[in-house]
Design a protein around this motif. Structure first.
Motif, short mmCIF file in Angstrom:
data_model
loop_
_atom_site.label_atom_id
_atom_site.label_comp_id
_atom_site.label_asym_id
_atom_site.label_seq_id
_atom_site.Cartn_x
_atom_site.Cartn_y
_atom_site.Cartn_z
N ALA A 186 5.87 3.85 29.83
CA ALA A 186 4.49 4.23 30.18
C ALA A 186 3.69 2.99 30.58
CB ALA A 186 3.83 4.96 29.00
N ASP A 191 0.28 6.75 27.31
CA ASP A 191 1.18 7.87 27.09
C ASP A 191 0.44 8.99 26.37
OD1 ASP A 191 3.79 9.24 26.69
OD2 ASP A 191 3.42 8.70 24.59
N SER A 194 1.06 9.27 22.62
CA SER A 194 0.40 8.23 21.83
C SER A 194 -1.10 8.46 21.74
CB SER A 194 0.68 6.86 22.45
OG SER A 194 2.05 6.52 22.36
N ASN A 278 5.67 6.43 17.59
CA ASN A 278 6.00 7.31 18.71
C ASN A 278 7.43 6.96 19.11
OD1 ASN A 278 6.26 8.83 21.03
ND2 ASN A 278 4.61 7.83 22.16
#
Length: 351
Positions: A186, A191, A194, A278
């Motif tokens: 990303a 992202d 996230s 994540n």
């Protein structure tokens, strides 16, 4: 990635097995090197210098006895090699930059040999090398394409090489709030998974925390911005390029920070009040690997103090509920959006 399944690595060495290329007596440079039986079979007696920024692959090379060199150290040198091997990544700008930097390491009369899987941009990679320096040969096997230059002694497009070498350079993103570069996860955006997790972070987080799979530092930055009682944060990241960006992006923070180039699946030693995560769920070659995320959860549980909290985000379909229930006394889904789920787990026992 299991060595027996590493088709690009196998295909990379076929030009030597077929006699299309000869292995030189001098040291050979291998960019984005990976350990595997093909490497041991064809280069066992060679003086090989390997560069690899992904920690699990680097660890496998170290365990195999190969010489590793840091990318920054190589960039600062004038070293040239009669043969440079490369396994370019999927991301086009990053792959072009790798080929351009590899070309700069080829000694006069030397050869640059690269290989990519067909579904990882092999045809484009071949075309890029042809445009950059011309092709001396190519072959296809195992759904991969190996391609190489003729003996190089100038004659390539140096202006193009210089432009391409900078294609994956770090640069400001998100209105200058962060710096990132093509090729990391990303790289030019927040992202959405996230972002969802960041929204669930409670302001009362305190003490010592960890970010497992920290990337270029977005979640850690959000923890520090939203949770003023956090005293320290350890960032664990397997991609050395992403970790270097995180270090830059978090410079000047009030909390104590530590940056670990580390494969989280191998376990971590710290003891933490909270963990944010994540986790990845595929390999660099895009193979689905939900067991990686499951291992991240187990490692987080082992690293948390009793009563410590895990803040996890994942694709909604990933099978994490069983391992969460096995390791945490309390588990709840805090939010769901756009196919993602943010989960909070509280480790059992007394704080």
């Amino acid at each position: 990635m299991a060595a027996s399944q590493d088709a690009p690595l196998q295909t990379l060495f076929l030009p030597f097995a077929s006699g299309a290329l000869a292995w030189p007596q001098a040291p050979v440079l291998f960019l984005r090197a990976r350990e595997g039986w093909a490497l041991r079979t064809h280069a066992a007696a060679a003086r090989l210098v390997c560069v690899q920024g992904f920690r699990p692959f680097a660890q496998a090379l170290e365990d195999g006895g190969w010489t590793l060199r840091e990318e920054a150290d190589l960039e600062a040198s004038d070293d040239r090699f009669p043969l440079v091997l490369a396994l370019p990544p999927r991301q086009r700008d990053e792959a072009r930059a790798l080929l351009a930097r590899a070309l700069a390491r080829v000694a006069p009369g030397g050869v640059l040999l690269a290989c990519q899987a067909n579904n990882e941009g092999a045809r484009s990679g071949e075309g890029d090398l042809q445009q950059l320096a011309g092709l001396g040969g190519k072959l296809t096997k195992h759904h991969c394409r190996a391609f190489w230059t003729g003996p190089l002694d100038g004659g390539h497009d140096e202006a193009l090489r210089t432009r391409w070498a900078a294609l994956d350079a770090p640069r400001p993103i998100l209105d200058g709030r962060f710096r990132s570069r093509p090729g990391v996860f990303a790289w030019d955006r927040i992202d959405p998974a996230s972002a969802l997790l960041a929204e669930q972070l409670p302001a009362d987080l305190a003490g010592q925390g960890a970010d497992l799979g920290a990337g270029w530092g977005y979640l850690s930055a959000e923890v520090l911005a939203r949770c003023p009682q956090v005293a320290g944060l350890d960032l664990y990241e397997a991609d050395a390029r992403a970790l270097a960006l995180a270090r830059d992006n978090l410079a000047g923070q009030r909390a104590r920070l530590a940056f670990h180039w580390h494969d989280v699946t191998a376990g971590i030693d710290g003891r933490y009040d909270f963990v944010v995560c994540n986790p990845p769920f595929h390999t660099p070659a895009r193979q689905d690997r939900p067991d990686i995320g499951q291992r991240f959860i187990a490692v987080a549980a082992q690293a948390l103090r009793p009563g410590g909290r895990l803040f996890l985000v994942a694709n909604r379909h990933l099978p994490y509920e069983q391992i969460l229930s096995a390791h945490f006394g309390e588990v709840r889904v805090a939010a769901e959006r756009d196919g993602f789920k943010a989960i909070v787990g509280i480790r059992g026992g007394r704080p």
